[in-house]
Design an enzyme around this catalytic site. Structure first.
Site, PDB file in Angstrom:
ATOM      1  N   TYR A  37       0.830  -1.205   0.000  1.00 39.66           N
ATOM      2  CA  TYR A  37       0.000   0.000   0.000  1.00 39.66           C
ATOM      3  C   TYR A  37       0.868   1.259   0.000  1.00 39.66           C
ATOM      4  O   TYR A  37       1.542   1.568   0.982  1.00 39.66           O
ATOM      5  CB  TYR A  37      -0.928   0.023   1.208  1.00 39.66           C
ATOM      6  CG  TYR A  37      -1.882  -1.147   1.311  1.00 39.66           C
ATOM      7  CD1 TYR A  37      -2.144  -1.970   0.216  1.00 39.66           C
ATOM      8  CD2 TYR A  37      -2.525  -1.433   2.506  1.00 39.66           C
ATOM      9  CE1 TYR A  37      -3.010  -3.041   0.316  1.00 39.66           C
ATOM     10  CE2 TYR A  37      -3.401  -2.510   2.610  1.00 39.66           C
ATOM     11  CZ  TYR A  37      -3.635  -3.307   1.509  1.00 39.66           C
ATOM     12  OH  TYR A  37      -4.496  -4.375   1.621  1.00 39.66           O
ATOM     13  N   HIS A 103       0.364 -11.939   1.128  1.00 34.60           N
ATOM     14  CA  HIS A 103      -0.614 -11.107   0.425  1.00 34.60           C
ATOM     15  C   HIS A 103      -1.152 -11.805  -0.825  1.00 34.60           C
ATOM     16  O   HIS A 103      -2.348 -11.743  -1.127  1.00 34.60           O
ATOM     17  CB  HIS A 103       0.039  -9.777   0.060  1.00 34.60           C
ATOM     18  CG  HIS A 103      -0.911  -8.661  -0.178  1.00 34.60           C
ATOM     19  ND1 HIS A 103      -0.521  -7.337  -0.160  1.00 34.60           N
ATOM     20  CD2 HIS A 103      -2.241  -8.638  -0.430  1.00 34.60           C
ATOM     21  CE1 HIS A 103      -1.577  -6.566  -0.398  1.00 34.60           C
ATOM     22  NE2 HIS A 103      -2.621  -7.334  -0.573  1.00 34.60           N
ATOM     23  N   SER A 182     -12.910  -5.432   1.346  1.00 38.43           N
ATOM     24  CA  SER A 182     -13.923  -4.809   0.484  1.00 38.43           C
ATOM     25  C   SER A 182     -15.330  -5.259   0.857  1.00 38.43           C
ATOM     26  O   SER A 182     -16.121  -5.663  -0.010  1.00 38.43           O
ATOM     27  CB  SER A 182     -13.638  -5.095  -0.996  1.00 38.43           C
ATOM     28  OG  SER A 182     -12.407  -4.538  -1.391  1.00 38.43           O
ATOM     29  N   PRO A 183     -15.694  -5.185   2.145  1.00 40.30           N
ATOM     30  CA  PRO A 183     -17.015  -5.667   2.570  1.00 40.30           C
ATOM     31  C   PRO A 183     -18.159  -4.746   2.154  1.00 40.30           C
ATOM     32  O   PRO A 183     -19.326  -5.086   2.356  1.00 40.30           O
ATOM     33  CB  PRO A 183     -16.880  -5.724   4.098  1.00 40.30           C
ATOM     34  CG  PRO A 183     -15.897  -4.647   4.413  1.00 40.30           C
ATOM     35  CD  PRO A 183     -14.906  -4.684   3.289  1.00 40.30           C
ATOM     36  N   PHE A 188     -19.157   0.443  -3.791  1.00 40.96           N
ATOM     37  CA  PHE A 188     -20.354   0.362  -4.626  1.00 40.96           C
ATOM     38  C   PHE A 188     -21.624   0.262  -3.782  1.00 40.96           C
ATOM     39  O   PHE A 188     -22.621   0.940  -4.055  1.00 40.96           O
ATOM     40  CB  PHE A 188     -20.256  -0.829  -5.579  1.00 40.96           C
ATOM     41  CG  PHE A 188     -21.471  -0.999  -6.445  1.00 40.96           C
ATOM     42  CD1 PHE A 188     -21.677  -0.183  -7.548  1.00 40.96           C
ATOM     43  CD2 PHE A 188     -22.426  -1.958  -6.143  1.00 40.96           C
ATOM     44  CE1 PHE A 188     -22.807  -0.321  -8.338  1.00 40.96           C
ATOM     45  CE2 PHE A 188     -23.561  -2.115  -6.930  1.00 40.96           C
ATOM     46  CZ  PHE A 188     -23.755  -1.286  -8.029  1.00 40.96           C
TER      47      PHE A 188
END
Length: 310
Positions: A37, A103, A182-183, A188
């Site tokens: 990151y 990762h 990304s829960p 979105f």
């Protein structure tokens, strides 16, 4: 991740520092970062912003995918993992990482070799527990006998149900956590993406099929129905998505990322929601297999991962 990487221009360091400390003040106690990151910048941010509060949180980071000469590189060789760990400890201003993930599985290196090295980090006291990311149930079961796997991190939300093909059950069976990244479906399901042209130039979602114009228009029709379910449940859509993820099992953990103090606070309240079982069932039906248009990743990225795919 969005504080340093992948979702357009990161916030100023002062704003990111405030957000991380506000998270601790609210009661968040699990922070997830990676060497990738910002190519180390996110680990440096955490070390500088909340390193002085190190005993207030569980610290997770990742190796096996880093930035080399400005490019993302997957490298699971033991010597590379060791070098990455030493760099991460320095940037994080700590002598131990609580949970250290591979990762990505480098498919040119046997998973047993990479996990064996992570196990040696535990023996040396540099890491307390190890995890994997974006791997299948079969790979998890290969790795676990080499060294106990404490957590498996895969994408999981109402619109990414792939963990239900194997790892949701496998993690429960071996006593590992399933950590859902990304829960909120990369924003979105919070309603933050309605036009692909509105995404920043360097936003990784631009390359993801689900966010591209033809697919997005189909997916937005599902979002409208999801938003109505949230309204009827008296919560924000992002909160409903988080509550759905947390309902999947006692061993499931959600790690939403945000750059917004308002969203930080809203997300934290999601753990207290009591969503009617009928609503959860409606979400299952709304996002049934085949309902979402587009794959999670572009073909080149899908080839890199090992997790089950519909």
């Amino acid at each position: 991740m969005p504080l340093s990487h992948a979702y357009g221009t990161p916030p100023e360091k002062s704003a990111a520092t405030r957000l991380l400390n506000e998270a601790l003040d609210l009661g968040y106690d699990f922070f997830d970062t990676a060497a990738l990151y910002g190519f180390g910048a996110n680990e440096e941010l955490i070390g500088e912003a909340i390193g002085h509060r190190r005993h207030d949180y569980i610290l997770a980071s990742k190796c096996g995918m880093t930035g080399v000469d400005g490019q993302r590189v997957i490298d699971g060789r033991p010597e590379t993992l060791r070098r990455t760990l030493d760099d991460s400890l320095r940037r994080l201003k700590t002598d131990v990482i609580d949970l250290y993930y591979l990762h990505r599985w480098d498919k040119t290196v046997p998973i047993e070799d990479s996990v064996g090295e992570l196990g040696r980090f535990v023996a040396e006291g540099k890491v307390r527990a190890i995890g994997l990311s974006e791997v299948s149930a079969a790979t998890l079961r290969r790795a676990h006998p080499v060294h106990p796997i404490a957590a498996l991190q895969n994408e999981y939300s109402p619109w990414s149900r792939n963990p239900e093909l194997g790892v949701l059950a496998a993690t429960r069976e071996i006593g590992a956590a399933l950590v859902s990244f990304s829960p909120v479906a990369r924003g979105f399901l919070a309603g933050s993406v309605t036009n692909p042209d509105g995404l920043p130039d360097k936003d990784i979602r631009r390359a993801m099929p689900r966010f591209q114009a033809d697919n997005l228009s189909t997916n937005l029709s599902i979002l409208e129905r999801f938003q109505r379910l949230a309204d009827n449940s008296g919560c924000r859509p992002a909160q409903l998505s988080l509550a759905w993820v947390l309902s999947r099992g006692d061993h499931v953990i959600a790690i939403p990322g945000t750059t917004s103090l308002q969203h930080l606070r809203e997300n934290f309240q999601a753990r207290l929601l009591e969503i009617d079982a009928g609503v959860l069932k409606q979400i299952d039906g709304l996002f049934a297999q085949g309902s979402i248009a587009g794959a999670r990743y572009a073909p080149a990225t899908l080839a890199e991962i090992d997790s089950e795919e519909y």
